[in-house]
Structures are given as C-alpha cells and as structure tokens.
Scaffold this motif. Sequence first.
Motif, PDB file in Angstrom:
ATOM      1  N   GLY A 196       0.770  -1.217  -0.037  1.00  0.00           N
ATOM      2  CA  GLY A 196      -0.139  -0.011   0.116  1.00  0.00           C
ATOM      3  C   GLY A 196       0.817   1.291  -0.020  1.00  0.00           C
ATOM      4  N   GLU A 197       2.028   1.066   0.541  1.00  0.00           N
ATOM      5  CA  GLU A 197       2.768   2.398   0.483  1.00  0.00           C
ATOM      6  C   GLU A 197       3.861   2.489  -0.593  1.00  0.00           C
ATOM      7  N   SER A 198       4.605   1.627  -0.985  1.00  0.00           N
ATOM      8  CA  SER A 198       5.555   1.576  -1.838  1.00  0.00           C
ATOM      9  C   SER A 198       5.038   1.347  -3.220  1.00  0.00           C
ATOM     10  N   GLY A 199       4.014   0.565  -3.395  1.00  0.00           N
ATOM     11  CA  GLY A 199       3.670   0.157  -4.645  1.00  0.00           C
ATOM     12  C   GLY A 199       4.234  -1.024  -5.355  1.00  0.00           C
ATOM     13  N   PHE A 200       5.096  -1.565  -4.640  1.00  0.00           N
ATOM     14  CA  PHE A 200       6.090  -2.404  -4.976  1.00  0.00           C
ATOM     15  C   PHE A 200       4.945  -3.961  -4.923  1.00  0.00           C
ATOM     16  N   VAL A 201       5.117  -5.030  -5.798  1.00  0.00           N
ATOM     17  CA  VAL A 201       4.304  -6.059  -5.885  1.00  0.00           C
ATOM     18  C   VAL A 201       4.861  -6.992  -4.993  1.00  0.00           C
ATOM     19  N   ARG A 224      -0.681  -8.784 -22.772  1.00  0.00           N
ATOM     20  CA  ARG A 224      -1.427  -8.447 -21.426  1.00  0.00           C
ATOM     21  C   ARG A 224      -0.582  -7.422 -20.514  1.00  0.00           C
ATOM     22  N   SER A 225       0.652  -7.560 -20.615  1.00  0.00           N
ATOM     23  CA  SER A 225       1.529  -6.999 -19.627  1.00  0.00           C
ATOM     24  C   SER A 225       0.970  -6.891 -18.510  1.00  0.00           C
ATOM     25  N   LEU A 226       0.529  -7.854 -17.681  1.00  0.00           N
ATOM     26  CA  LEU A 226      -0.167  -7.953 -16.333  1.00  0.00           C
ATOM     27  C   LEU A 226       0.389  -7.148 -15.236  1.00  0.00           C
ATOM     28  N   LEU A 227       1.603  -7.302 -15.169  1.00  0.00           N
ATOM     29  CA  LEU A 227       2.217  -6.424 -13.997  1.00  0.00           C
ATOM     30  C   LEU A 227       2.771  -5.018 -14.499  1.00  0.00           C
ATOM     31  N   LEU A 228       3.683  -5.064 -15.409  1.00  0.00           N
ATOM     32  CA  LEU A 228       4.191  -3.456 -15.788  1.00  0.00           C
ATOM     33  C   LEU A 228       3.113  -2.741 -16.335  1.00  0.00           C
ATOM     34  N   GLY A 229       2.397  -3.365 -17.381  1.00  0.00           N
ATOM     35  CA  GLY A 229       1.364  -2.389 -17.967  1.00  0.00           C
ATOM     36  C   GLY A 229       0.108  -2.231 -17.124  1.00  0.00           C
ATOM     37  N   GLN A 230      -0.559  -3.228 -16.673  1.00  0.00           N
ATOM     38  CA  GLN A 230      -2.052  -3.439 -16.023  1.00  0.00           C
ATOM     39  C   GLN A 230      -1.649  -2.851 -14.682  1.00  0.00           C
TER      40      GLN A 230
END
Length: 511
Positions: A196-201, A224-230
Amino acid sequence: MNGEPIRKIVIVGGGTSGWMAAAAISRILGDFPGMSVQLVESEAIGTGGVGEATIPQILSFNTLLGLDENEFVRETHATYKLGIEFVDWLRPGHSYVHPFGRYGIDMMGVEFHHFWLRGRALGKREEIDEYSIAAMAGKAGKFFWPQLGNPNSPLSKLSYAFQFDASRYARYLRTIAEKQGVVRHEGKVVEVVQDGESGFVTSVQMEDGSQIEGELFLDCSGFRSLLLGQALGVPFRDWSKWLPCDRAVAVPCTLAGEHQPLTRSTARPAGWQWRIPLQHRIGNGHVYSSAHMSEQEATDLLLANLDGKPFADPNPLRFTAGHRERAWEKNVVALGLAGGFLEPLESTAIHLVQSAIARLIAYFPTFAFGEQEIARFNRDTAREYTDIRDFLVLHYKATEREDSEFWRYCRHLEPPEGLAEKLAMFRSSGRVIREHEELFTETSWLSVMAGQGIEPQGYHPVAGLLDEAETLKRLDHIHSVIAQAVSQMPTQDDFLAQQGSAIPATERVQA
C-alpha cells in the motif's frame, strides 16, 4: 553491501520468454543461498509469439546454458539459418539476402564493400550477395560450421543462427530449468497484490485462491503486460507511424518447396509474409496493416501462397509496434511482449528477451533496488528498441514500390533521426555507421541498404589506390573462392544427418 540480496524470484508467464528467464537465472544464480525461482503459467492461456527464427546471438545464450547443439537442434526440430532472404521488397521480382557473417575480405584497412563499389563503377555487375558465403550457401541449401580458427578459409566469414519450433523450445528449456530447481505453478493469475505504501508487488493471487509471494517479479505475460502495464500502469510508447503493420495471421503447413537454411520475407501489398522451414513443418505468417487490408483478405492471401498444405486454423494476432516507457518499474521487470513488440522482420524477438535477461543479471538488485541500476537498465533497453526500430524502418523506407497505398505511405514517410543520418552518410560516400555497439553490424546495414537499391555517390578513397586491373582481379578471385567453397559444402539435410541432429522421418508433417 547496499541492501540484502534478493532471494525470491517469481516469473509470471511461461512460453519462450518465461522459460528462457527461468533457465538462465537458475543457471547463473541458482546456487545462491536461499535462492528460489518460481514460474506461474496456465495451459489455458496460449503464447503470443509470431516468429520461430533467431539471430546469431542465440549461440551465446545456448552456451551459457551449456546446451549440446546437436541435442538442441533435434529436440526443437530446428534447422540452421544463414540469413534472411527479402523478396519483392525493392520491387516485384527482385530479391537479396541479409547474411550472417561478412562480405569478402577487408583490404588495405577499409571494408570490402568499398572495393565492391569501385568494381561497380568499373563495370562489374555482381551483386553484393555474391561476395557473401552465407548468402550463397543459403541460396544453395548448403550448411557447414564456421571455421573461425582458419582465417584463410571463406568459412571463417560465416555466422549462423537457428529456426526452431518455439513451443518445443519452451518445453526444452522448462526441462532444463526444473532440473536446476525452478518450481512451476499451473494456474491463472487473477490479482496482482501490491504494498500500500511503496506500490511494490508483493504477490500474485491465483484463481484457486492461493498466493505466490516474491521479492522480484518478471512479467512474461505477453501482450497483456499484466504486471508492468496493468498493475503498475507504465505507459506504452507507440511507434506505429513508422511501423504501421499492426496485425498478423500465422499458420503452419506441410513440408514442401525449398529447404534452404534461410528465413524468407516476401513483400505483400499491405505488409509481408514470412516463411520459416523447420525439420518437421514450415512456419508461415502474414504481417499487415489493418488500415490497408482486412483480416479476411490477409488470411486468403497467406493461404494462397503456401508451399505445403495448412494443417491448423489460421491464428490471428493484434499488436502495436513500440515498447513500455520503462521496462523495469519498482520490483517488476518485463521481458518479451510484456515490455514491447517489434515485428519479426529481422527475427529480433528472442534476442530482446535474451539481452534483457543478460542486462538483468548484470544489474541484479538487492532489496535497495538502486535507482542508478534501474535507470541504466531502462535506458539501455529503450536504446536497443530504438536501434532495432530504425533498422526495421529502413526496409520499408528504402523501396521503389508505389503499387499500393501502403507502400506509397512507407516510401514517403519521414525516417527517425538516427536512420536519416545513416542513409545520408551511405548515399554520400558508401560509409556505414554503427552506433554504440548496436545490435546490427555494419554488414547488416550494408546488406539492406545495398539490397534495397540505395546507390552511394562514392567510396572510401583508399579503394582507389589499387589500379583498375588489380581491383577487378581481386574481386574475381574472392568471387570464385566463395563459389568453390559453397560447391564443397554439404546440403543442410546431409549435415543434419551427419551430426545426428536430424529428426526421424516419422515426425515430419507430410502432405
């Protein structure tokens, strides 16, 4: 050390890019204490690759993995590749080869092609192809390994790559990766969980409710670029104004026609068609601009121009040329289609995965995720995409074709700045510029510029130091030596059989 070492890597997506990453990372970093490499993929989601051909850099990747070449060729049903033949690109009825290797022999400290240009000025009409052993062997259906230890042999000027079944290649790499400790998870990712703070997965949630946690995530989820794009929202840089083709349709067919160690690209009214001969079948596809041709027209044109009989339904694909503005964002690195797409005109898709893996290993992070390393990774990645883009645009720009709206658009488009400079320099003096160790060599740029009809106004002054008779004599000698060497090479089929890398006849798809 600046931060604790990363130990938990999660690869989201399999296919060629996912399993290349899994095999390489587990090979290089697998012995690191506590290292865990997990790969998530779903059999229900197909892979999006549109090409099965490579460039010579694939040899270094295979060497890194310690692959036995004969086993690799046999397991992936591969053939050898000495270059790409371009048919009808300059004008209908014309063809040339972009060869792997070098032309002729450099003389007096300057590149061979300057002497070839002088020969042309003296009336010799041989095309540059005839001074390339790769081009001539490819056209003749011949193959033999380069003889790098014998600089006097024309075979020392030879390089090669492979054409293989991409799905078999992924399975082959999966076997290797799993032996090296990679753990595969079957299933679909339904949510990307972020801090929630850093946005890191922090993890990916699976359809069955389970979560797979990680510290570094590789996005190999395709378009789909599920992680990087979406999930992370990294914007896409659209290059369709320079590369207007945005669709493809692919279909395999039975073995028929020539079996040369060459990939073939044939220009069509709104794009081009690929032909990739493997040991068991031929891979075919039609890349086209949807603004200039419908999907039905593109499919019909492809099916009407196959050497063999199709044995699967045509597979349509949609794409946009370009790349994500940043390939590495926070703790996510995109590989392959998740990070960008450049049409397979010069077989660069697998290389872009390979180079990104090498770059990632070079800048492999700690928990500090250093800004300098990430910025350098992104800068180098963007530059590589740009360099390849310019080389692809050259094929469309340098043409005499005016026979369709598509080709009129391409011929008259304003080239990117880097390409414009290269074209101006070659037209002025025959000089070929290669920037910052870019992927494509002087030979590659020369092959396309000369093959597509760009006529230099001059050549290097040193090429004029030889008298006319000596210049013509040397050109004739090089020409005859190459022709003789090709005549003595085995056919590719004989070579495969001799090396024990030919597949059984029962595995070939026959009409």
